[in-house]
Design a protein around this motif. Structure first.
Motif, PDB file in Angstrom:
ATOM      1  N   UNK A 124      27.997   5.785 -14.985  1.00 32.25           N
ATOM      2  CA  UNK A 124      27.419   4.485 -15.331  1.00 32.25           C
ATOM      3  C   UNK A 124      27.390   3.585 -14.095  1.00 32.25           C
ATOM      4  N   UNK A 125      26.253   2.932 -13.872  1.00 29.41           N
ATOM      5  CA  UNK A 125      26.176   2.006 -12.737  1.00 29.41           C
ATOM      6  C   UNK A 125      27.099   0.815 -13.008  1.00 29.41           C
ATOM      7  N   UNK A 126      27.743   0.338 -11.946  1.00 31.52           N
ATOM      8  CA  UNK A 126      28.736  -0.744 -12.092  1.00 31.52           C
ATOM      9  C   UNK A 126      28.926  -1.412 -10.738  1.00 31.52           C
ATOM     10  N   UNK A 127      29.654  -2.524 -10.742  1.00 30.07           N
ATOM     11  CA  UNK A 127      30.119  -3.090  -9.476  1.00 30.07           C
ATOM     12  C   UNK A 127      31.634  -2.928  -9.453  1.00 30.07           C
ATOM     13  N   UNK A 128      32.199  -2.651  -8.276  1.00 24.77           N
ATOM     14  CA  UNK A 128      33.647  -2.436  -8.207  1.00 24.77           C
ATOM     15  C   UNK A 128      34.421  -3.748  -8.327  1.00 24.77           C
ATOM     16  N   UNK A 129      33.744  -4.890  -8.109  1.00 20.45           N
ATOM     17  CA  UNK A 129      34.487  -6.162  -8.134  1.00 20.45           C
ATOM     18  C   UNK A 129      34.718  -6.696  -9.549  1.00 20.45           C
ATOM     19  N   UNK A 131      36.925  -5.882 -11.419  1.00 21.02           N
ATOM     20  CA  UNK A 131      38.377  -6.007 -11.636  1.00 21.02           C
ATOM     21  C   UNK A 131      38.844  -7.434 -11.382  1.00 21.02           C
ATOM     22  N   UNK A 132      38.067  -8.210 -10.660  1.00 27.19           N
ATOM     23  CA  UNK A 132      38.386  -9.633 -10.433  1.00 27.19           C
ATOM     24  C   UNK A 132      37.437 -10.453 -11.302  1.00 27.19           C
ATOM     25  N   UNK A 133      37.980 -11.155 -12.326  1.00 28.44           N
ATOM     26  CA  UNK A 133      37.114 -11.663 -13.401  1.00 28.44           C
ATOM     27  C   UNK A 133      36.406 -12.980 -13.065  1.00 28.44           C
ATOM     28  N   UNK A 134      35.948 -13.102 -11.862  1.00 34.13           N
ATOM     29  CA  UNK A 134      35.194 -14.298 -11.474  1.00 34.13           C
ATOM     30  C   UNK A 134      34.373 -13.914 -10.248  1.00 34.13           C
ATOM     31  N   UNK A 135      33.265 -14.576 -10.062  1.00 37.23           N
ATOM     32  CA  UNK A 135      32.482 -14.326  -8.852  1.00 37.23           C
ATOM     33  C   UNK A 135      32.050 -15.665  -8.276  1.00 37.23           C
ATOM     34  N   UNK A 136      32.120 -15.796  -6.975  1.00 39.11           N
ATOM     35  CA  UNK A 136      31.643 -16.997  -6.289  1.00 39.11           C
ATOM     36  C   UNK A 136      30.508 -16.560  -5.374  1.00 39.11           C
ATOM     37  N   UNK A 137      29.288 -17.052  -5.625  1.00 35.28           N
ATOM     38  CA  UNK A 137      28.170 -16.625  -4.772  1.00 35.28           C
ATOM     39  C   UNK A 137      28.491 -16.840  -3.290  1.00 35.28           C
ATOM     40  N   UNK A 138      28.242 -15.838  -2.497  1.00 34.21           N
ATOM     41  CA  UNK A 138      28.496 -15.936  -1.058  1.00 34.21           C
ATOM     42  C   UNK A 138      29.855 -15.414  -0.638  1.00 34.21           C
ATOM     43  N   UNK A 139      30.733 -15.149  -1.618  1.00 31.37           N
ATOM     44  CA  UNK A 139      32.066 -14.623  -1.283  1.00 31.37           C
ATOM     45  C   UNK A 139      32.199 -13.207  -1.839  1.00 31.37           C
ATOM     46  N   UNK A 140      32.514 -12.270  -0.968  1.00 32.89           N
ATOM     47  CA  UNK A 140      32.798 -10.899  -1.425  1.00 32.89           C
ATOM     48  C   UNK A 140      34.297 -10.733  -1.572  1.00 32.89           C
ATOM     49  N   UNK A 141      34.743 -10.194  -2.678  1.00 32.02           N
ATOM     50  CA  UNK A 141      36.180  -9.940  -2.893  1.00 32.02           C
ATOM     51  C   UNK A 141      36.610  -8.664  -2.154  1.00 32.02           C
ATOM     52  N   UNK A 142      35.682  -7.746  -2.045  1.00 35.33           N
ATOM     53  CA  UNK A 142      36.058  -6.462  -1.436  1.00 35.33           C
ATOM     54  C   UNK A 142      34.838  -5.759  -0.859  1.00 35.33           C
ATOM     55  N   UNK A 143      35.123  -4.789   0.006  1.00 38.12           N
ATOM     56  CA  UNK A 143      34.067  -3.944   0.570  1.00 38.12           C
ATOM     57  C   UNK A 143      34.554  -2.502   0.485  1.00 38.12           C
ATOM     58  N   UNK A 144      33.628  -1.580   0.259  1.00 36.02           N
ATOM     59  CA  UNK A 144      33.984  -0.176   0.062  1.00 36.02           C
ATOM     60  C   UNK A 144      33.434   0.690   1.185  1.00 36.02           C
ATOM     61  N   UNK A 145      34.227   1.681   1.574  1.00 33.25           N
ATOM     62  CA  UNK A 145      33.787   2.683   2.551  1.00 33.25           C
ATOM     63  C   UNK A 145      33.917   4.053   1.898  1.00 33.25           C
ATOM     64  N   UNK A 146      32.799   4.671   1.622  1.00 31.48           N
ATOM     65  CA  UNK A 146      32.785   6.009   1.000  1.00 31.48           C
ATOM     66  C   UNK A 146      32.544   7.048   2.088  1.00 31.48           C
ATOM     67  N   UNK A 196      31.503  -5.188  -2.759  1.00 26.67           N
ATOM     68  CA  UNK A 196      32.113  -5.206  -4.087  1.00 26.67           C
ATOM     69  C   UNK A 196      31.139  -5.631  -5.162  1.00 26.67           C
ATOM     70  N   UNK A 197      30.125  -6.389  -4.785  1.00 30.26           N
ATOM     71  CA  UNK A 197      29.158  -6.908  -5.761  1.00 30.26           C
ATOM     72  C   UNK A 197      27.901  -6.040  -5.864  1.00 30.26           C
ATOM     73  N   UNK A 198      27.890  -4.912  -5.162  1.00 26.90           N
ATOM     74  CA  UNK A 198      26.712  -4.030  -5.187  1.00 26.90           C
ATOM     75  C   UNK A 198      26.813  -3.038  -6.349  1.00 26.90           C
ATOM     76  N   UNK A 199      25.747  -2.959  -7.129  1.00 29.49           N
ATOM     77  CA  UNK A 199      25.746  -2.018  -8.245  1.00 29.49           C
ATOM     78  C   UNK A 199      25.552  -0.587  -7.721  1.00 29.49           C
ATOM     79  N   UNK A 200      26.353   0.314  -8.239  1.00 30.51           N
ATOM     80  CA  UNK A 200      26.334   1.701  -7.743  1.00 30.51           C
ATOM     81  C   UNK A 200      27.011   2.609  -8.762  1.00 30.51           C
ATOM     82  N   UNK A 201      27.004   3.893  -8.486  1.00 29.98           N
ATOM     83  CA  UNK A 201      27.732   4.858  -9.314  1.00 29.98           C
ATOM     84  C   UNK A 201      27.610   6.240  -8.708  1.00 29.98           C
TER      85      UNK A 201
END
Ligand SMILES: O=C(O)CCC(=O)C(=O)O
Ligand SMILES: [Fe+2]
Length: 259
Positions: A124-129, A131-146, A196-201
């Motif tokens: 299922x497509x999702x965003x990894x962020x 897990x943090x139940x709020x979003x502030x436009x312009x602020x990334x909570x996390x970044x992923x390296x696959x 963290x805000x990018x939809x992926x799966x």
């Protein structure tokens, strides 16, 4: 502005300037650097993980993770070679650029090895962020390296990313979007970054061999870690790593927090 502007994930050669990688990541929500490490490095990581994959990899199988997919956490306890990927200078430079505007230092969020076996279906497509139940436009909570531990292809489960899906101005419920994901196709040793805000799966594996990857997330230093590295890695193993890896694990305070 149309959201899914590119039809492929931009990918760069291993000696590209990090500024170019970061610019593409911020623009598209995902970017790849091809063959960032030699195959020999990922082969050592995969060799360390083979036995635990086979013995414990089924434990986290469920509707989201899939029933033909093996997963492992506590990676730094299982594979010393993995530290070369966790603390790779390219990853650190990218994470510095994305996260340091919003924190004094950042830490590992989670480290997860994922082996998608033939017959697995699209995740299922999702965003990894989430897990943090709020979003502030312009602020990334996390970044992923696959990290691709095997080649990633469009048909063997290469991570699918919805380009331009990050930091949507209006949070559109997933069921109203018509996401059009593109799969990361890259040789082993390559690294795919996404926000963290990018939809992926993960993707369906329609090939005859498993697709293995190590997905490492890095999160703002004032957030709770998704996977507690203090619990995941025995103290004597943690102490045996170089200081920069221990810092990434969380053995470092954030100002007055966590001392
Ligand atoms: O295996 C993959 O390619 C992605 C997995 C993923 O995004 C997740 O489990 O959060
Ligand atoms: Fe994910």
């Amino acid at each position: 502005m149309s959201l899914g502007m590119r039809t492929e994930i931009e990918s760069f050669e291993r000696d590209v300037d990090t500024a170019e990688v970061v610019a593409a990541l911020q623009r598209d929500g995902a970017v790849a650097v091809r063959e960032q490490v030699d195959p020999e490095v990922v082969d050592r990581v995969l060799a360390d993980l083979r036995e635990p994959f086979d013995q414990e990899g089924q434990r986290s199988q469920d509707v989201f993770n899939g029933f033909k997919t093996l997963r492992l956490n506590a990676i730094l306890a299982r594979s010393r070679a993995s530290a070369e990927l966790v603390g790779h200078p390219r990853v650190i430079e990218v994470a510095d650029a994305i996260l340091l505007p919003h924190c004094v230092n950042y830490r590992i969020g989670s480290l997860t090895a994922i082996e998608i076996h033939p017959g697995e279906e699209d995740q299922t497509l999702h965003t990894d962020d989430v897990i943090y139940p709020i979003r502030i436009p312009g602020v990334e909570w996390q970044v992923s390296a696959m990290w691709a531990l095997t080649d990633f292809t469009e048909t063997n489960g290469g991570t699918r990313v919805v380009l331009g899906s990050h930091q949507r101005k209006i949070l559109v419920p997933e069921r109203l979007m018509k996401p059009n994901p593109v799969a990361a196709a890259m040789p082993r040793g390559s690294v795919l970054f996404y926000l963290g805000s990018t939809m992926h799966g993960g993707g369906a594996n329609q090939s005859t061999a498993p697709r293995a990857g190590l997905i490492n997330t890095y999160a703002l230093g004032w957030l709770r870690q998704e996977e507690s590295q203090y619990l995941a890695v025995p103290r004597e193993i943690a102490e045996s790593y170089p200081e920069e890896i221990r810092h990434l694990m969380g053995y470092r305070s954030h100002g007055l927090l966590g001392g």
